[in-house]
Design an enzyme around this catalytic site. Structure first.
Site, short mmCIF file in Angstrom:
data_model
loop_
_atom_site.label_atom_id
_atom_site.label_comp_id
_atom_site.label_asym_id
_atom_site.label_seq_id
_atom_site.Cartn_x
_atom_site.Cartn_y
_atom_site.Cartn_z
N GLU A 1 -8.69 74.50 10.68
CA GLU A 1 -9.81 73.76 11.30
C GLU A 1 -9.60 73.68 12.81
O GLU A 1 -10.55 73.85 13.58
CB GLU A 1 -9.89 72.36 10.69
N LYS B 1 -8.11 64.46 10.90
CA LYS B 1 -8.61 65.43 9.93
C LYS B 1 -7.45 65.97 9.11
O LYS B 1 -6.31 65.82 9.49
CB LYS B 1 -9.31 66.59 10.65
N GLY B 2 -7.80 66.60 7.99
CA GLY B 2 -6.75 67.22 7.18
C GLY B 2 -6.64 66.63 5.80
O GLY B 2 -5.77 67.00 5.02
N GLY C 1 -16.32 68.05 8.93
CA GLY C 1 -16.22 66.62 8.66
C GLY C 1 -15.01 66.01 9.34
O GLY C 1 -14.32 66.66 10.13
N GLY D 1 -14.38 70.55 3.22
CA GLY D 1 -14.44 69.20 2.66
C GLY D 1 -15.74 68.94 1.94
O GLY D 1 -16.64 69.79 1.92
C1 5RP Z 1 -10.29 68.82 5.49
C2 5RP Z 1 -10.87 67.86 6.46
C3 5RP Z 1 -12.16 67.23 6.10
O1 5RP Z 1 -13.09 67.51 7.10
C4 5RP Z 1 -11.97 65.75 5.98
O2 5RP Z 1 -10.92 65.51 5.03
C5 5RP Z 1 -13.24 65.05 5.51
O3 5RP Z 1 -13.52 65.45 4.20
P1 5RP Z 1 -14.73 64.88 3.39
O4 5RP Z 1 -15.97 65.44 4.01
O5 5RP Z 1 -14.50 65.39 1.99
O6 5RP Z 1 -14.68 63.38 3.44
O7 5RP Z 1 -10.34 67.58 7.50
O8 5RP Z 1 -9.01 69.24 5.86
#
Ligand code: 5RP
Length: 223
Positions: free
Chosen positions: A103, A94-95, A82, A29
Site C-alpha cells: 500500500e 493502515k495495515g 481505506g 480491505g
Molecule cells: C489493509 C488496510 C486497510 O485499508 C485497512 O485495514 C482498512 O480496512 P477496512 O476497509 O476493511 O476497514 O490498510 O492493509
C-alpha cells in the site's frame, strides 16, 4: 446506516476521483472491496489498475480490469484505499489487512491519496488501533523490545495459530499502547529499525482527501 452501508457509500463516491483513460492505484480491505465493485461499472473507461495486494488483484481481474505490475507504470494520478485510523491532518494507520508495504509503495507512486473510510476511523490522535508493522521474522524479538522501550506491547499476528505470512513472505507485529503524537517523526524513526519492512503509519504518504462515510452522507475532508 450500518458500517457496511457507509463503506458502500464511500466506495461509490470514490468513482468521482477515478481518472478516465488512466491507470488507477487500488488499495486493500473491506471498504476498497466496495470500491472495486463500484469500479466494475466503469471498467471500460480506465486503462487498468495497480493493486496493493494479491487479494485486490484477484478481485480486479475477476471483474475484467487489467492489473499492471507497479514497475510497468511510472506514476499514478490517484491511489484509492481505506484506513484503520485517520487524523485531522490526513495521517493514517493502515495495515489491518496486512497489505501495508505494498500500500505504501503504490501510494508513493501516486500523486494523490484518496482515503475512503467510515466515520469510526476518524481520530484526533493515532494509536488506539493496534499499529501493524511488517517485519523480517529474524528481527522479531529485537523489535518487540524496541517497542517496549517506547511503552508499546507488540504481538506477532497469527492466522490459524501460526504467524501470518504477508504477500511479501514476512510477518506482522501489532503494537498496542502507543500514543503517536508526531506521526511523521514516528514513521521516520521506526522505518529505520533494522528488520522493519514498513511501519503502518502513513504520514509521508498521507491522504490528500478523505471521503468519510457518515449517517448524514459523504463528508469530503481535504488536507
Ligand atoms: C489493509 C488496510 C486497510 O485499508 C485497512 O485495514 C482498512 O480496512 P477496512 O476497509 O476493511 O476497514 O490498510 O492493509
Amino acid at each position: 446506516m450500518t458500517q457496511d452501508e457507509l463503506k458502500t457509500l464511500v466506495g461509490r463516491a470514490a468513482l468521482n476521483y477515478v481518472p478516465l483513460g488512466e491507470v488507477v492505484g487500488v488499495g486493500t480491505g473491506s471498504t476498497v472491496n466496495r470500491f472495486i465493485e463500484a469500479l466494475a461499472t466503469m471498467k471500460d473507461q480506465i486503462r487498468g489498475a495497480v493493486s496493493s495486494s494479491v487479494a485486490s488483484t484477484e478481485r480486479l481481474r475477476a471483474i475484467g480490469i487489467r492489473v499492471f505490475d507497479a514497475n510497468e507504470v511510472e506514476d499514478l494520478a490517484v491511489y484509492i484505499d481505506g484506513a484503520d485510523e485517520i487524523d485531522g491532518r490526513g495521517c493514517m494507520i493502515k495495515g489491518g489487512g496486512a497489505a501495508l508495504t505494498r500500500e505504501k509503495i503504490v501510494a508513493a507512486q501516486s500523486r494523490r491519496f484518496v482515503c475512503i473510510a467510515d466515520d469510526s476511523k476518524r481520530v484526533d490522535m493515532l494509536g488506539k488501533f493496534p499499529l501493524p508493522v511488517e517485519i523480517v521474522p529474524m528481527a522479531t524479538q529485537r523489535i518487540v523490545r524496541q517497542f517496549a522501550a517506547l511503552g508499546g506491547t507488540a504481538r506477532v499476528r497469527l492466522k490459524d495459530g501460526q504467524p501470518l505470512v504477508t504477500d511479501n513472505g514476512q510477518h506482522i507485529l501489532d503494537v498496542t499502547g502507543l500514543a503517536i503524537r508526531d506521526p511523521l517523526a514516528f514513521e521516520t524513526e521506526v522505518n529505520q529499525w533494522p528488520g522493519v519492512v514498513t511501519v503502518g503509519v502513513f504520514a509521508q504518504q498521507k491522504a490528500a482527501v478523505c471521503l468519510l462515510g457518515t449517517s448524514g452522507g459523504v463528508q469530503v475532508l481535504n488536507f
